[in-house]
Design an enzyme around this catalytic site. Structure first.
Site, PDB file in Angstrom:
ATOM      1  N   HIS A   1       7.822  10.970   1.497  1.00 17.10           N
ATOM      2  CA  HIS A   1       6.850  10.352   2.407  1.00 17.10           C
ATOM      3  C   HIS A   1       6.643  11.138   3.709  1.00 17.10           C
ATOM      4  O   HIS A   1       5.733  10.833   4.468  1.00 17.10           O
ATOM      5  CB  HIS A   1       7.307   8.918   2.718  1.00 17.10           C
ATOM      6  CG  HIS A   1       6.250   8.073   3.367  1.00 17.10           C
ATOM      7  ND1 HIS A   1       5.066   7.741   2.742  1.00 17.10           N
ATOM      8  CD2 HIS A   1       6.185   7.493   4.598  1.00 17.10           C
ATOM      9  CE1 HIS A   1       4.330   6.989   3.550  1.00 17.10           C
ATOM     10  NE2 HIS A   1       4.979   6.834   4.687  1.00 17.10           N
TER      11      HIS A   1
ATOM     12  N   LEU B   1      13.155   3.996   7.236  1.00 12.90           N
ATOM     13  CA  LEU B   1      13.183   5.451   7.438  1.00 12.90           C
ATOM     14  C   LEU B   1      13.865   6.147   6.264  1.00 12.90           C
ATOM     15  O   LEU B   1      13.412   7.197   5.802  1.00 12.90           O
ATOM     16  CB  LEU B   1      13.903   5.805   8.745  1.00 12.90           C
ATOM     17  CG  LEU B   1      13.265   5.297  10.043  1.00 12.90           C
ATOM     18  CD1 LEU B   1      14.094   5.724  11.239  1.00 12.90           C
ATOM     19  CD2 LEU B   1      11.832   5.795  10.195  1.00 12.90           C
ATOM     20  N   ALA B   2      14.957   5.559   5.768  1.00 13.80           N
ATOM     21  CA  ALA B   2      15.678   6.146   4.631  1.00 13.80           C
ATOM     22  C   ALA B   2      14.783   6.200   3.393  1.00 13.80           C
ATOM     23  O   ALA B   2      14.821   7.159   2.616  1.00 13.80           O
ATOM     24  CB  ALA B   2      16.946   5.347   4.344  1.00 13.80           C
TER      25      ALA B   2
ATOM     26  N   SER C   1       0.756   8.228   7.258  1.00 17.03           N
ATOM     27  CA  SER C   1       1.122   6.868   6.862  1.00 17.03           C
ATOM     28  C   SER C   1       0.253   5.837   7.603  1.00 17.03           C
ATOM     29  O   SER C   1      -0.962   5.851   7.472  1.00 17.03           O
ATOM     30  CB  SER C   1       2.626   6.667   7.086  1.00 17.03           C
ATOM     31  OG  SER C   1       3.093   5.532   6.392  1.00 17.03           O
ATOM     32  N   LEU C   2       0.846   4.973   8.430  1.00 16.42           N
ATOM     33  CA  LEU C   2       0.046   4.033   9.230  1.00 16.42           C
ATOM     34  C   LEU C   2      -0.970   4.789  10.094  1.00 16.42           C
ATOM     35  O   LEU C   2      -2.116   4.368  10.254  1.00 16.42           O
ATOM     36  CB  LEU C   2       0.968   3.184  10.117  1.00 16.42           C
ATOM     37  CG  LEU C   2       0.305   2.297  11.184  1.00 16.42           C
ATOM     38  CD1 LEU C   2      -0.574   1.229  10.546  1.00 16.42           C
ATOM     39  CD2 LEU C   2       1.353   1.645  12.086  1.00 16.42           C
TER      40      LEU C   2
ATOM     41  N   ASP D   1       7.085  10.422  -3.209  1.00 12.96           N
ATOM     42  CA  ASP D   1       6.893   9.349  -2.222  1.00 12.96           C
ATOM     43  C   ASP D   1       7.105   7.973  -2.857  1.00 12.96           C
ATOM     44  O   ASP D   1       6.437   7.620  -3.826  1.00 12.96           O
ATOM     45  CB  ASP D   1       5.468   9.450  -1.661  1.00 12.96           C
ATOM     46  CG  ASP D   1       5.261   8.634  -0.390  1.00 12.96           C
ATOM     47  OD1 ASP D   1       6.012   7.662  -0.185  1.00 12.96           O
ATOM     48  OD2 ASP D   1       4.349   8.971   0.377  1.00 12.96           O
TER      49      ASP D   1
ATOM     50  N   TRP E   1       4.504   4.182  11.120  1.00 15.01           N
ATOM     51  CA  TRP E   1       5.121   2.925  11.557  1.00 15.01           C
ATOM     52  C   TRP E   1       6.530   3.150  12.102  1.00 15.01           C
ATOM     53  O   TRP E   1       7.332   3.870  11.512  1.00 15.01           O
ATOM     54  CB  TRP E   1       5.176   1.956  10.370  1.00 15.01           C
ATOM     55  CG  TRP E   1       5.740   0.615  10.699  1.00 15.01           C
ATOM     56  CD1 TRP E   1       5.080  -0.459  11.214  1.00 15.01           C
ATOM     57  CD2 TRP E   1       7.101   0.182  10.522  1.00 15.01           C
ATOM     58  NE1 TRP E   1       5.930  -1.519  11.374  1.00 15.01           N
ATOM     59  CE2 TRP E   1       7.181  -1.154  10.959  1.00 15.01           C
ATOM     60  CE3 TRP E   1       8.267   0.807  10.045  1.00 15.01           C
ATOM     61  CZ2 TRP E   1       8.366  -1.889  10.926  1.00 15.01           C
ATOM     62  CZ3 TRP E   1       9.449   0.088  10.018  1.00 15.01           C
ATOM     63  CH2 TRP E   1       9.485  -1.254  10.452  1.00 15.01           C
TER      64      TRP E   1
END
EC number: 3.1.1.85
Length: 255
Positions: A235, A144-145, A82-83, A207, A22
């Site tokens: 992540h 993002l962090a 992820s997405l 994560d 994402w």
């Protein structure tokens, strides 16, 4: 006119399609390209509406999978982060004969926490959707962090992700909201239980978005798949631990 950005490079005989997560784009795989290109024919894709794939609006998971599939090689190993893991999984469900093997990275068949299922609280995802319309840039940066939190080089890795976002055209708020909607609503647990395509699931132990408990739950529910939890990764394990990540991908894809 909407067109999907699709770049192919590499010297290997096996096609490997890489799908990002994402808010990002295919630039996120740059550290992987040098490591994987000798072994695979790599396909670097910006998902519809992200990065250089402009002209697309928000869309459901199934539509996103179908659009990506139209440009894909006849048969490939698919790796989704992820997405992107949801998109790759949907492709494996829709067109199993075109998926030689499937690798999901820091992904979940159901990102939303349910009664007895570990995940992101739905109100957290709703909160991100709300904040997007208020402060677009800051919300993306916060997300993002979160992805690198807890790793040894968390700040440096987050900066790298931010650079990837800024390097290419930004997705629209609508597209980003659509992506969050997929993360909030998608539940592929049941369909994927019957998947016959070989499946490797890679996780980061630290994560904060996909809890490591997901790995154990799916080990029980999907005994035909394999999972690896990378101990010091969060992540984005391919950014924090590129060499260990590459080893896992090559070993599985070429077995």
């Amino acid at each position: 006119m909407a067109a999907l950005y699709w770049q192919t490079e590499g010297a290997g005989n096996t096609d490997l399609v890489l799908l990002h997560g994402w808010g990002l784009n295919a630039q996120v795989w740059q550290s992987m390209v040098v490591r994987l290109a000798p072994h695979f024919r790599l396909h670097l894709v910006d998902l519809p509406g992200y990065g250089r794939s402009q002209g697309f609006g928000p869309m459901p998971l199934n539509d996103m999978a179908n659009i990506v599939l139209t440009q894909a090689p006849e048969r490939a190993v698919w790796l989704g982060w992820s997405l992107g893991g949801l998109v790759a999984s949907q492709i494996a469900l829709s067109a199993p004969l075109r998926v030689e093997k499937l690798i999901t990275v820091a992904s979940s068949p159901c990102f939303s926490a349910q009664d007895d299922w570990p995940g992101i609280k739905p109100d957290v995802l709703q909160g991100f959707q709300q904040q997007l319309s208020e402060d677009f840039q800051r919300t993306v940066e916060r997300f993002l962090a979160l992805q690198t939190l807890g790793t040894e080089n968390a700040r440096q890795d987050a900066r790298l992700l931010k650079g990837v976002v800024l390097e290419q055209p930004m997705p629209s708020v609508d597209v980003l909201n659509g992506g969050l909607e997929i993360l909030r609503e998608a539940d592929l647990r049941q369909p994927l239980a019957d998947l016959t395509v070989p499946l490797l699931r890679l996780y980061g132990a630290l994560d904060g978005l996909v809890p490591r408990k997901v790995a154990g739950r799916l080990d029980d529910e999907w005994p035909n798949s394999t999972s690896v939890v990378m101990p010091k990764a969060a992540h984005a394990p391919f950014i924090s631990h590129p060499d260990a990540f590459t080893e896992q991908v090559i070993a599985f894809a070429q077995a």
